[in-house]
Design a protein around this motif. Structure first.
Motif, PDB file in Angstrom:
ATOM      1  N   ARG A   1     -12.887  -4.180  33.111  1.00  0.00           N
ATOM      2  CA  ARG A   1     -13.933  -3.687  32.683  1.00  0.00           C
ATOM      3  C   ARG A   1     -14.306  -3.757  31.004  1.00  0.00           C
ATOM      4  NH1 ARG A   1     -13.832   3.293  31.918  1.00  0.00           N
ATOM      5  NH2 ARG A   1     -15.621   3.521  30.272  1.00  0.00           N
ATOM      6  N   ARG A   2     -15.266  -3.193  30.483  1.00  0.00           N
ATOM      7  CA  ARG A   2     -15.449  -4.180  29.228  1.00  0.00           C
ATOM      8  C   ARG A   2     -15.978  -3.023  28.371  1.00  0.00           C
ATOM      9  NH1 ARG A   2     -19.956  -8.556  29.483  1.00  0.00           N
ATOM     10  NH2 ARG A   2     -18.629  -9.318  27.716  1.00  0.00           N
ATOM     11  N   PHE A   3     -15.452  -2.841  26.736  1.00  0.00           N
ATOM     12  CA  PHE A   3     -15.910  -2.510  25.589  1.00  0.00           C
ATOM     13  C   PHE A   3     -16.163  -2.413  24.470  1.00  0.00           C
ATOM     14  CE2 PHE A   3     -12.099  -1.026  27.990  1.00  0.00           C
ATOM     15  CZ  PHE A   3     -12.515   0.414  28.535  1.00  0.00           C
ATOM     16  N   LYS A   4     -16.833  -2.441  23.575  1.00  0.00           N
ATOM     17  CA  LYS A   4     -17.645  -2.507  22.762  1.00  0.00           C
ATOM     18  C   LYS A   4     -16.473  -3.301  21.184  1.00  0.00           C
ATOM     19  CE  LYS A   4     -22.256  -2.199  23.355  1.00  0.00           C
ATOM     20  NZ  LYS A   4     -23.542  -1.973  22.933  1.00  0.00           N
ATOM     21  N   GLN A   5     -14.820  -1.970  21.158  1.00  0.00           N
ATOM     22  CA  GLN A   5     -14.375  -1.734  20.410  1.00  0.00           C
ATOM     23  C   GLN A   5     -13.587  -2.121  20.851  1.00  0.00           C
ATOM     24  OE1 GLN A   5     -14.680   1.544  17.796  1.00  0.00           O
ATOM     25  NE2 GLN A   5     -16.092   1.489  17.531  1.00  0.00           N
ATOM     26  N   LYS A   6     -12.716  -2.670  20.522  1.00  0.00           N
ATOM     27  CA  LYS A   6     -10.765  -3.386  20.489  1.00  0.00           C
ATOM     28  C   LYS A   6      -9.911  -2.060  20.648  1.00  0.00           C
ATOM     29  CE  LYS A   6      -7.355  -6.205  19.843  1.00  0.00           C
ATOM     30  NZ  LYS A   6      -6.698  -7.818  19.090  1.00  0.00           N
ATOM     31  N   ILE A   7     -10.259  -1.121  19.457  1.00  0.00           N
ATOM     32  CA  ILE A   7      -9.047   0.213  19.640  1.00  0.00           C
ATOM     33  C   ILE A   7      -9.739   1.105  21.420  1.00  0.00           C
ATOM     34  CG2 ILE A   7     -10.835   1.892  18.700  1.00  0.00           C
ATOM     35  CD1 ILE A   7      -6.920   1.875  18.752  1.00  0.00           C
ATOM     36  N   ASN A   8     -10.830   1.004  21.918  1.00  0.00           N
ATOM     37  CA  ASN A   8     -11.128   1.639  23.055  1.00  0.00           C
ATOM     38  C   ASN A   8     -10.473   0.687  24.457  1.00  0.00           C
ATOM     39  OD1 ASN A   8     -12.279   3.520  21.957  1.00  0.00           O
ATOM     40  ND2 ASN A   8     -14.276   2.513  21.788  1.00  0.00           N
ATOM     41  N   MET A   9     -10.535  -0.188  23.880  1.00  0.00           N
ATOM     42  CA  MET A   9      -9.724  -1.251  25.105  1.00  0.00           C
ATOM     43  C   MET A   9      -8.249  -0.627  25.604  1.00  0.00           C
ATOM     44  SD  MET A   9      -7.910  -4.255  26.497  1.00  0.00           S
ATOM     45  CE  MET A   9      -7.981  -5.328  24.416  1.00  0.00           C
ATOM     46  N   LYS A  10      -7.936  -0.915  24.043  1.00  0.00           N
ATOM     47  CA  LYS A  10      -6.170  -0.858  24.440  1.00  0.00           C
ATOM     48  C   LYS A  10      -6.252   0.138  25.058  1.00  0.00           C
ATOM     49  CE  LYS A  10      -5.144  -3.351  20.595  1.00  0.00           C
ATOM     50  NZ  LYS A  10      -4.693  -3.319  19.063  1.00  0.00           N
ATOM     51  N   LYS A  11      -6.483   1.729  24.430  1.00  0.00           N
ATOM     52  CA  LYS A  11      -5.921   2.734  24.600  1.00  0.00           C
ATOM     53  C   LYS A  11      -6.962   3.577  26.519  1.00  0.00           C
ATOM     54  CE  LYS A  11      -7.928   5.945  20.483  1.00  0.00           C
ATOM     55  NZ  LYS A  11      -8.581   6.891  20.419  1.00  0.00           N
ATOM     56  N   HIS A  12      -7.549   2.879  26.716  1.00  0.00           N
ATOM     57  CA  HIS A  12      -7.928   2.121  28.194  1.00  0.00           C
ATOM     58  C   HIS A  12      -6.780   1.362  28.928  1.00  0.00           C
ATOM     59  CE1 HIS A  12      -9.903   1.054  31.712  1.00  0.00           C
ATOM     60  NE2 HIS A  12      -9.431   0.292  31.942  1.00  0.00           N
ATOM     61  N   TYR A  13      -5.972   0.382  28.726  1.00  0.00           N
ATOM     62  CA  TYR A  13      -5.426  -0.545  29.269  1.00  0.00           C
ATOM     63  C   TYR A  13      -3.669   0.583  28.784  1.00  0.00           C
ATOM     64  CZ  TYR A  13      -1.894  -3.796  29.418  1.00  0.00           C
ATOM     65  OH  TYR A  13      -0.704  -5.032  29.896  1.00  0.00           O
ATOM     66  N   MET A  14      -3.465   1.254  27.539  1.00  0.00           N
ATOM     67  CA  MET A  14      -2.849   2.069  28.378  1.00  0.00           C
ATOM     68  C   MET A  14      -2.712   3.051  29.085  1.00  0.00           C
ATOM     69  SD  MET A  14      -0.738   0.714  26.295  1.00  0.00           S
ATOM     70  CE  MET A  14       0.518   2.220  26.125  1.00  0.00           C
ATOM     71  N   ARG A  15      -4.096   3.924  29.298  1.00  0.00           N
ATOM     72  CA  ARG A  15      -3.766   4.460  30.757  1.00  0.00           C
ATOM     73  C   ARG A  15      -3.114   4.309  31.956  1.00  0.00           C
ATOM     74  NH1 ARG A  15      -9.385   5.801  28.942  1.00  0.00           N
ATOM     75  NH2 ARG A  15      -9.493   7.393  27.221  1.00  0.00           N
ATOM     76  N   HIS A  16      -3.601   2.561  32.381  1.00  0.00           N
ATOM     77  CA  HIS A  16      -3.813   1.958  33.458  1.00  0.00           C
ATOM     78  C   HIS A  16      -1.774   1.768  33.010  1.00  0.00           C
ATOM     79  CE1 HIS A  16      -7.310  -0.413  34.957  1.00  0.00           C
ATOM     80  NE2 HIS A  16      -7.584   0.215  33.755  1.00  0.00           N
ATOM     81  N   LEU A  17      -0.982   1.070  31.921  1.00  0.00           N
ATOM     82  CA  LEU A  17       0.376   1.131  31.951  1.00  0.00           C
ATOM     83  C   LEU A  17       0.886   2.522  32.599  1.00  0.00           C
ATOM     84  CD1 LEU A  17       1.219  -0.739  28.806  1.00  0.00           C
ATOM     85  CD2 LEU A  17       0.680  -1.339  31.662  1.00  0.00           C
ATOM     86  N   ASP A  18       0.308   4.327  31.732  1.00  0.00           N
ATOM     87  CA  ASP A  18       1.024   5.063  32.382  1.00  0.00           C
ATOM     88  C   ASP A  18       0.860   5.369  33.517  1.00  0.00           C
ATOM     89  OD1 ASP A  18       1.631   5.367  29.498  1.00  0.00           O
ATOM     90  OD2 ASP A  18      -0.447   6.718  29.043  1.00  0.00           O
ATOM     91  N   LYS A  19      -0.099   5.546  34.335  1.00  0.00           N
ATOM     92  CA  LYS A  19      -0.478   5.569  35.743  1.00  0.00           C
ATOM     93  C   LYS A  19       0.921   4.493  36.263  1.00  0.00           C
ATOM     94  CE  LYS A  19      -5.810   6.762  35.551  1.00  0.00           C
ATOM     95  NZ  LYS A  19      -6.467   6.671  36.373  1.00  0.00           N
ATOM     96  N   ARG A  20       0.944   3.615  35.736  1.00  0.00           N
ATOM     97  CA  ARG A  20       2.046   2.938  36.657  1.00  0.00           C
ATOM     98  C   ARG A  20       3.361   2.771  36.313  1.00  0.00           C
ATOM     99  NH1 ARG A  20       1.298  -3.849  35.785  1.00  0.00           N
ATOM    100  NH2 ARG A  20      -1.303  -3.467  36.792  1.00  0.00           N
ATOM    101  N   ASN A  21       3.465   3.870  35.408  1.00  0.00           N
ATOM    102  CA  ASN A  21       5.158   4.164  35.155  1.00  0.00           C
ATOM    103  C   ASN A  21       5.398   5.808  35.963  1.00  0.00           C
ATOM    104  OD1 ASN A  21       6.000   2.138  34.251  1.00  0.00           O
ATOM    105  ND2 ASN A  21       5.227   2.762  31.880  1.00  0.00           N
ATOM    106  N   GLU A  22       4.393   6.553  36.543  1.00  0.00           N
ATOM    107  CA  GLU A  22       4.668   7.429  37.292  1.00  0.00           C
ATOM    108  C   GLU A  22       4.838   7.659  38.801  1.00  0.00           C
ATOM    109  OE1 GLU A  22       0.513   8.988  37.363  1.00  0.00           O
ATOM    110  OE2 GLU A  22       0.685   9.916  35.245  1.00  0.00           O
TER     111      GLU A  22
END
Length: 71
Positions: A50-71
Motif C-alpha cells: 500500500r502506498r502513502f504520500k506521507q512517511k508518517i502515515n506509512m509508518k503508522k500503517h506498518y505498525m498496525r501490521h506488527l501489532d496484528k502479528r503480536n496478538e
C-alpha cells in the motif's frame, strides 16, 4: 512554489498556488508541495505494498501490521 499569505479573521492562511488548499502553517504548505500536491504516493508499506504520500502515515500503517502479528 509561490506563497500567498492572507489574513482572515485574525489567522494566517498559506495557500497552495497549484491546488488551492490552505494551511495554517507555512511548514505544512511546504510539506504538501514537496510530497503531496500533484504527486503519486512515494512511500510504500514493505508488507502489503500500500502506498502513502506521507512517511508518517506509512509508518503508522506498518505498525498496525506488527501489532496484528503480536496478538
Amino acid at each position: 512554489m509561490v506563497l500567498i499569505n492572507i489574513v482572515s479573521h485574525g489567522k494566517k492562511d498559506f495557500i497552495c498556488d497549484n491546488c488551492g488548499r490552505t494551511y495554517k502553517y507555512q511548514r505544512a504548505l511546504h510539506r504538501h508541495s514537496k510530497y503531496e500536491c500533484g504527486k503519486e504516493p512515494q512511500f510504500t508499506c514493505p508488507l502489503c505494498e500500500r502506498r502513502f504520500k506521507q512517511k508518517i502515515n506509512m509508518k503508522k500503517h506498518y505498525m498496525r501490521h506488527l501489532d496484528k502479528r503480536n496478538e
